[in-house]
Scaffold this active site. Structure first.
Site, mmCIF file in Angstrom:
data_model
loop_
_atom_site.group_PDB
_atom_site.id
_atom_site.type_symbol
_atom_site.label_atom_id
_atom_site.label_comp_id
_atom_site.label_asym_id
_atom_site.label_seq_id
_atom_site.Cartn_x
_atom_site.Cartn_y
_atom_site.Cartn_z
ATOM 1 N N ASP A 116 0.838 -1.200 0.000
ATOM 2 C CA ASP A 116 0.000 0.000 0.000
ATOM 3 C C ASP A 116 0.882 1.263 0.000
ATOM 4 O O ASP A 116 1.822 1.359 0.808
ATOM 5 C CB ASP A 116 -0.867 -0.042 1.270
ATOM 6 N N HIS A 117 0.628 2.184 -0.898
ATOM 7 C CA HIS A 117 1.304 3.493 -0.928
ATOM 8 C C HIS A 117 2.832 3.432 -0.986
ATOM 9 O O HIS A 117 3.519 4.097 -0.196
ATOM 10 C CB HIS A 117 0.895 4.357 0.277
ATOM 11 N N ASP A 124 2.481 4.967 -5.563
ATOM 12 C CA ASP A 124 1.833 6.252 -5.297
ATOM 13 C C ASP A 124 2.829 7.377 -5.554
ATOM 14 O O ASP A 124 3.559 7.800 -4.659
ATOM 15 C CB ASP A 124 1.325 6.284 -3.856
ATOM 16 N N GLU A 141 -2.216 6.156 -8.266
ATOM 17 C CA GLU A 141 -3.073 7.264 -7.803
ATOM 18 C C GLU A 141 -2.763 8.543 -8.554
ATOM 19 O O GLU A 141 -1.613 8.820 -8.889
ATOM 20 C CB GLU A 141 -2.808 7.458 -6.292
ATOM 21 N N HIS A 154 -7.480 9.999 4.121
ATOM 22 C CA HIS A 154 -7.106 8.960 5.081
ATOM 23 C C HIS A 154 -7.334 9.499 6.488
ATOM 24 O O HIS A 154 -7.125 10.689 6.727
ATOM 25 C CB HIS A 154 -5.615 8.614 4.952
ATOM 26 N N GLY A 191 -9.276 5.692 2.066
ATOM 27 C CA GLY A 191 -9.963 6.437 3.128
ATOM 28 C C GLY A 191 -11.381 5.959 3.359
ATOM 29 O O GLY A 191 -12.304 6.755 3.492
ATOM 30 N N GLY A 192 -11.564 4.631 3.409
ATOM 31 C CA GLY A 192 -12.913 4.077 3.573
ATOM 32 C C GLY A 192 -13.473 4.229 4.987
ATOM 33 O O GLY A 192 -14.674 4.091 5.193
ATOM 34 N N THR A 202 -8.077 3.246 9.560
ATOM 35 C CA THR A 202 -8.318 4.006 10.794
ATOM 36 C C THR A 202 -9.387 3.382 11.692
ATOM 37 O O THR A 202 -9.190 3.260 12.905
ATOM 38 C CB THR A 202 -8.727 5.453 10.433
HETATM 39 P P1 13P Z 1 -8.437 5.009 6.341
HETATM 40 O O1 13P Z 1 -7.348 4.974 7.358
HETATM 41 O O2 13P Z 1 -9.081 6.336 6.267
HETATM 42 O O3 13P Z 1 -9.402 3.899 6.514
HETATM 43 O O4 13P Z 1 -7.738 4.812 4.913
HETATM 44 C C1 13P Z 1 -7.045 3.623 4.648
HETATM 45 C C2 13P Z 1 -6.381 3.676 3.328
HETATM 46 O O5 13P Z 1 -6.866 4.265 2.389
HETATM 47 C C3 13P Z 1 -5.116 2.941 3.176
HETATM 48 O O6 13P Z 1 -4.501 3.151 1.946
#
Ligand code: 13P
Length: 283
Positions: free
Chosen positions: A84-85, A106, A136, A179, A208-209, A232
């Site tokens: 991720d990222h 990213d 992205e 996020h 950012g779900g 999160t």
């Molecule tokens: P949140 O921490 O807002 O859930 O986002 C997670 C995310 O998008 C990880 O790439």
């Protein structure tokens, strides 16, 4: 079983649901996520950032832990191991060499041209090895602010050109999502998301779900999102439960008991998210 995400995305697109991507930070979280998703018969993406990989002790460590847990726990849902990222080619290369089945490059903070170049370099390496690539465009902020500033949103024309010029497997646009906790009202632009979906014609990813309600998550899926990232909400639920446990059990010092005291809260969040995005019983 560790799988590439293409088939999962195609099935999700057809079925009108999304695959959850849960960020994992240690062995226990991998176990909790796998168990909760197996219980739900939900495919799952285990997302690990370069910082978390450093915390684990390396790419191969993460791969071995995931692979061993899948086998020892008899996990029979499809599992994607995703970087991720990642901000650079080297991180993606290390993940691919270690056995990750998906990577996100990213380079969204770089110029459009630089983003295209670095994404193409990752694509070239990944495709020869059967690994999926997510990228992205636009900026998904991490501090919960800036979501009203249109400068951070993905540009429709640029999105189309970016996907054409890179050939990526999935695209993470910025549509007002952030996020972490939303510090202002979220301002998700579903019209933009729908328009991007029509233009790019590849699976979309919603970062950012966390702390988005079911209606918003369902609207995103309706607009072509097949992967929703959650971090999160998991960390928050787990740490609240652990804090509560420690308050009530001041004499406990066994780390296993402390870490496990957040298990139920973490799994509850996962079950809820799997229902919200419709991944339950889609194994
Ligand atoms: P949140 O921490 O807002 O859930 O986002 C997670 C995310 O998008 C990880 O790439």
């Amino acid at each position: 079983m560790l799988v590439n995400s293409n088939e999962l995305f195609n099935a999700a697109l057809k079925g009108g649901y999304a695959i959850p991507a849960y960020n994992v930070n240690n062995l226990e979280w991998i176990k909790f996520v796998l168990e909760a998703c197996q219980e739900d018969n939900s495919p799952v993406i285990l997302a690990v950032t370069p910082k978390s990989i450093q915390y684990f002790g390396g790419y191969k460590v993460v791969y071995n832990v995931v692979n061993s847990l899948i086998s020892e726990l008899n996990i029979n849902i499809p599992v994607v191991l995703h970087l991720d990222h990642a901000k650079d080619f080297d991180s993606c290369k290390k993940a691919i060499d270690a056995g990750f089945t998906s990577v996100m490059i990213d380079a969204s903070l770089k110029t459009f041209e630089q983003n295209v170049d670095i994404t193409n370099k990752v694509m070239d390496y990944a495709k020869k090895r059967g690994v999926n690539v997510e990228a992205e465009l636009g900026v998904i902020k991490t501090d919960g602010y800036g979501i009203n500033d249109r400068a951070y949103y993905s540009d429709l024309e640029d999105s189309k050109n970016f996907v054409i010029q890179t050939g990526i497997d999935s695209f993470a646009p910025s549509i007002g999502n952030v996020h972490g906790f939303y510090k202002e009202n979220d301002n998700l632009d579903f019209d933009l998301l729908g328009a991007i979906c029509k233009e790019v014609k590849i699976p979309l990813v919603l970062h950012g779900g966390s702390n988005l309600d079911e209606n918003k998550l369902k609207a995103a899926v309706f607009c072509g999102v097949v992967k929703v990232n959650f971090n999160t909400d998991l960390m928050h639920a787990w740490s609240l439960a652990v804090r509560e446990y420690l308050k009530k059990n001041v004499d406990v010092y066994d780390p296993r008991k402390i870490i496990l005291s957040g298990e139920d809260a973490l799994k509850e969040v996962i079950h809820k998210k799997n229902c919200m995005i419709g991944s339950k019983n889609r194994k």
